[in-house]
Design a protein around this motif. Sequence first.
Motif, PDB file in Angstrom:
ATOM      1  N   GLY A   1     -17.182 128.268  45.818  1.00  0.00           N
ATOM      2  CA  GLY A   1     -15.781 128.246  46.197  1.00  0.00           C
ATOM      3  C   GLY A   1     -15.020 127.051  45.684  1.00  0.00           C
ATOM      4  O   GLY A   1     -13.874 126.817  46.075  1.00  0.00           O
ATOM      5  N   THR A   2     -15.643 126.264  44.785  1.00  0.00           N
ATOM      6  CA  THR A   2     -14.948 125.094  44.241  1.00  0.00           C
ATOM      7  C   THR A   2     -14.261 125.404  42.921  1.00  0.00           C
ATOM      8  O   THR A   2     -13.926 124.507  42.162  1.00  0.00           O
ATOM      9  CB  THR A   2     -15.934 123.922  44.041  1.00  0.00           C
ATOM     10  OG1 THR A   2     -17.000 124.344  43.178  1.00  0.00           O
ATOM     11  CG2 THR A   2     -16.512 123.470  45.369  1.00  0.00           C
TER      12      THR A   2
ATOM     13  N   ARG B   1     -24.588 115.028  45.870  1.00  0.00           N
ATOM     14  CA  ARG B   1     -25.130 115.044  44.517  1.00  0.00           C
ATOM     15  C   ARG B   1     -24.490 116.150  43.687  1.00  0.00           C
ATOM     16  O   ARG B   1     -24.205 115.961  42.498  1.00  0.00           O
ATOM     17  CB  ARG B   1     -26.653 115.251  44.575  1.00  0.00           C
ATOM     18  CG  ARG B   1     -27.348 115.176  43.224  1.00  0.00           C
ATOM     19  CD  ARG B   1     -27.087 113.872  42.536  1.00  0.00           C
ATOM     20  NE  ARG B   1     -27.796 113.769  41.264  1.00  0.00           N
ATOM     21  CZ  ARG B   1     -27.385 113.027  40.249  1.00  0.00           C
ATOM     22  NH1 ARG B   1     -26.252 112.342  40.340  1.00  0.00           N
ATOM     23  NH2 ARG B   1     -28.085 112.972  39.143  1.00  0.00           N
ATOM     24  N   ALA B   2     -24.235 117.292  44.309  1.00  0.00           N
ATOM     25  CA  ALA B   2     -23.578 118.394  43.614  1.00  0.00           C
ATOM     26  C   ALA B   2     -22.192 117.977  43.131  1.00  0.00           C
ATOM     27  O   ALA B   2     -21.786 118.293  42.007  1.00  0.00           O
ATOM     28  CB  ALA B   2     -23.484 119.615  44.530  1.00  0.00           C
ATOM     29  N   ALA B   3     -21.453 117.271  43.984  1.00  0.00           N
ATOM     30  CA  ALA B   3     -20.117 116.812  43.603  1.00  0.00           C
ATOM     31  C   ALA B   3     -20.188 115.841  42.429  1.00  0.00           C
ATOM     32  O   ALA B   3     -19.371 115.904  41.497  1.00  0.00           O
ATOM     33  CB  ALA B   3     -19.439 116.156  44.804  1.00  0.00           C
ATOM     34  N   GLU B   4     -21.157 114.934  42.447  1.00  0.00           N
ATOM     35  CA  GLU B   4     -21.313 113.965  41.361  1.00  0.00           C
ATOM     36  C   GLU B   4     -21.627 114.665  40.036  1.00  0.00           C
ATOM     37  O   GLU B   4     -21.034 114.355  39.003  1.00  0.00           O
ATOM     38  CB  GLU B   4     -22.441 112.985  41.697  1.00  0.00           C
ATOM     39  CG  GLU B   4     -22.147 112.054  42.864  1.00  0.00           C
ATOM     40  CD  GLU B   4     -23.371 111.236  43.240  1.00  0.00           C
ATOM     41  OE1 GLU B   4     -24.424 111.398  42.580  1.00  0.00           O
ATOM     42  OE2 GLU B   4     -23.270 110.440  44.183  1.00  0.00           O
ATOM     43  N   LEU B   5     -22.569 115.603  40.094  1.00  0.00           N
ATOM     44  CA  LEU B   5     -22.967 116.295  38.874  1.00  0.00           C
ATOM     45  C   LEU B   5     -21.854 117.169  38.325  1.00  0.00           C
ATOM     46  O   LEU B   5     -21.718 117.330  37.109  1.00  0.00           O
ATOM     47  CB  LEU B   5     -24.215 117.140  39.136  1.00  0.00           C
ATOM     48  CG  LEU B   5     -25.512 116.376  39.386  1.00  0.00           C
ATOM     49  CD1 LEU B   5     -26.633 117.333  39.758  1.00  0.00           C
ATOM     50  CD2 LEU B   5     -25.900 115.565  38.160  1.00  0.00           C
TER      51      LEU B   5
ATOM     52  N   PHE C   1     -26.200 125.528  45.866  1.00  0.00           N
ATOM     53  CA  PHE C   1     -25.267 126.609  45.540  1.00  0.00           C
ATOM     54  C   PHE C   1     -24.149 126.685  46.569  1.00  0.00           C
ATOM     55  O   PHE C   1     -22.969 126.824  46.214  1.00  0.00           O
ATOM     56  CB  PHE C   1     -26.024 127.934  45.476  1.00  0.00           C
ATOM     57  CG  PHE C   1     -25.152 129.129  45.212  1.00  0.00           C
ATOM     58  CD1 PHE C   1     -24.693 129.412  43.941  1.00  0.00           C
ATOM     59  CD2 PHE C   1     -24.793 129.983  46.249  1.00  0.00           C
ATOM     60  CE1 PHE C   1     -23.885 130.513  43.697  1.00  0.00           C
ATOM     61  CE2 PHE C   1     -23.996 131.090  46.017  1.00  0.00           C
ATOM     62  CZ  PHE C   1     -23.540 131.352  44.743  1.00  0.00           C
ATOM     63  N   GLU C   2     -24.506 126.589  47.849  1.00  0.00           N
ATOM     64  CA  GLU C   2     -23.494 126.652  48.897  1.00  0.00           C
ATOM     65  C   GLU C   2     -22.550 125.461  48.831  1.00  0.00           C
ATOM     66  O   GLU C   2     -21.376 125.564  49.182  1.00  0.00           O
ATOM     67  CB  GLU C   2     -24.162 126.719  50.277  1.00  0.00           C
ATOM     68  CG  GLU C   2     -24.906 128.019  50.536  1.00  0.00           C
ATOM     69  CD  GLU C   2     -23.986 129.236  50.496  1.00  0.00           C
ATOM     70  OE1 GLU C   2     -22.809 129.112  50.876  1.00  0.00           O
ATOM     71  OE2 GLU C   2     -24.447 130.313  50.062  1.00  0.00           O
ATOM     72  N   ALA C   3     -23.059 124.311  48.367  1.00  0.00           N
ATOM     73  CA  ALA C   3     -22.222 123.118  48.278  1.00  0.00           C
ATOM     74  C   ALA C   3     -21.138 123.256  47.223  1.00  0.00           C
ATOM     75  O   ALA C   3     -20.055 122.681  47.357  1.00  0.00           O
ATOM     76  CB  ALA C   3     -23.085 121.894  47.981  1.00  0.00           C
TER      77      ALA C   3
ATOM     78  N   CYS D   1     -21.901 126.091  37.263  1.00  0.00           N
ATOM     79  CA  CYS D   1     -23.172 125.738  37.888  1.00  0.00           C
ATOM     80  C   CYS D   1     -24.211 126.841  37.674  1.00  0.00           C
ATOM     81  O   CYS D   1     -23.972 128.006  37.992  1.00  0.00           O
ATOM     82  CB  CYS D   1     -22.966 125.491  39.383  1.00  0.00           C
ATOM     83  SG  CYS D   1     -24.478 125.032  40.250  1.00  0.00           S
ATOM     84  N   PHE D   2     -25.356 126.444  37.150  1.00  0.00           N
ATOM     85  CA  PHE D   2     -26.454 127.369  36.896  1.00  0.00           C
ATOM     86  C   PHE D   2     -27.767 126.710  37.333  1.00  0.00           C
ATOM     87  O   PHE D   2     -27.793 125.523  37.667  1.00  0.00           O
ATOM     88  CB  PHE D   2     -26.525 127.724  35.403  1.00  0.00           C
ATOM     89  CG  PHE D   2     -25.335 128.483  34.896  1.00  0.00           C
ATOM     90  CD1 PHE D   2     -25.351 129.862  34.772  1.00  0.00           C
ATOM     91  CD2 PHE D   2     -24.160 127.803  34.544  1.00  0.00           C
ATOM     92  CE1 PHE D   2     -24.243 130.557  34.308  1.00  0.00           C
ATOM     93  CE2 PHE D   2     -23.047 128.489  34.081  1.00  0.00           C
ATOM     94  CZ  PHE D   2     -23.099 129.876  33.968  1.00  0.00           C
ATOM     95  N   PHE D   3     -28.851 127.488  37.304  1.00  0.00           N
ATOM     96  CA  PHE D   3     -30.160 126.961  37.682  1.00  0.00           C
ATOM     97  C   PHE D   3     -31.176 127.360  36.613  1.00  0.00           C
ATOM     98  O   PHE D   3     -31.197 128.500  36.156  1.00  0.00           O
ATOM     99  CB  PHE D   3     -30.589 127.501  39.054  1.00  0.00           C
ATOM    100  CG  PHE D   3     -29.683 127.073  40.176  1.00  0.00           C
ATOM    101  CD1 PHE D   3     -29.952 125.918  40.892  1.00  0.00           C
ATOM    102  CD2 PHE D   3     -28.554 127.808  40.497  1.00  0.00           C
ATOM    103  CE1 PHE D   3     -29.113 125.497  41.913  1.00  0.00           C
ATOM    104  CE2 PHE D   3     -27.703 127.405  41.513  1.00  0.00           C
ATOM    105  CZ  PHE D   3     -27.985 126.245  42.227  1.00  0.00           C
TER     106      PHE D   3
END
Length: 278
Positions: free
Chosen positions: A44-45, A12-16, A39-41, A52-54
């Motif tokens: 390093g990308t 899901r992280a990759a899709e978003l 976050f871990e997913a 990416c934020f929350f």
Amino acid sequence: MSISEKNIIAARAAELSIAGEYALSTSKILSPAEQVMFFEAVRGTGEASERCFFYGGCAGAERRAALFLPSYIDFGGAPRANSPFSAERERFAITVMREYGITDEVGIVPLEINGSDYSSFTHRACMGSILSLGLERDVVGDIAVLSSRSSVIFVSHTVADFITENLTRIGRDAVKVKKAALDDNFTIPRSFETFHLVCSSERLDGVAAALANISRTAAKELCLSGKADVNYVTHVQPDFRINTGDTVSVRGYGKFIIDSFDGETRSGRLRMTVRKYI
């Protein structure tokens, strides 16, 4: 969290990340532990991890959506992405979303719940009544109990109208629900009790023993049985090192913020100051 759950979050992280390159993209509302996995997913990308934020509807929320800010935003002043719980990164995200007028696109809506003086609101009572409507946990964020008869709850926009129309009671008290108009500086009130304790070391078992007021042997067993979390991640290594600012939860004894280690006693033990959530 199982391997399959971690894989789902990573996918899901990759899709978003891809969807959020040119427009804000957001996840469901995540628990703190799920935020760590998310976050871990993305860590390093490269450029994607910096976007990416929350955010959970206000500053300081614990249950939050992961979001990718679009690449057209200037990230030059953004703090580095070293933790999903960085207050500095959260403030940056809130500021730029307001500047670009995209805060509402996160899709987290604050609802105000008002009752009478018939009974006192509690976090547990509010949450139980909301989930009894048949909702999943991932559409419900933080609950701010403001008084004995008033609270604000952050929910997904997909269920905001449903809750407004169908939440009529909390416990035995009749309630009315409406969309809340919150000040930009609104934060969720939290209550703590401060303790000054002494521990044997900065190891998890030493700190847990002091927090729970049990022997180090008993604390070690708690760790080995997976009943101690640091920053919402379970650690089974008794020698895991605790740092200032960490949130430590010991199952059955509570959740604590480690504010400081304050030097050694004459016997070589460590003084520490902690706050317990109450």
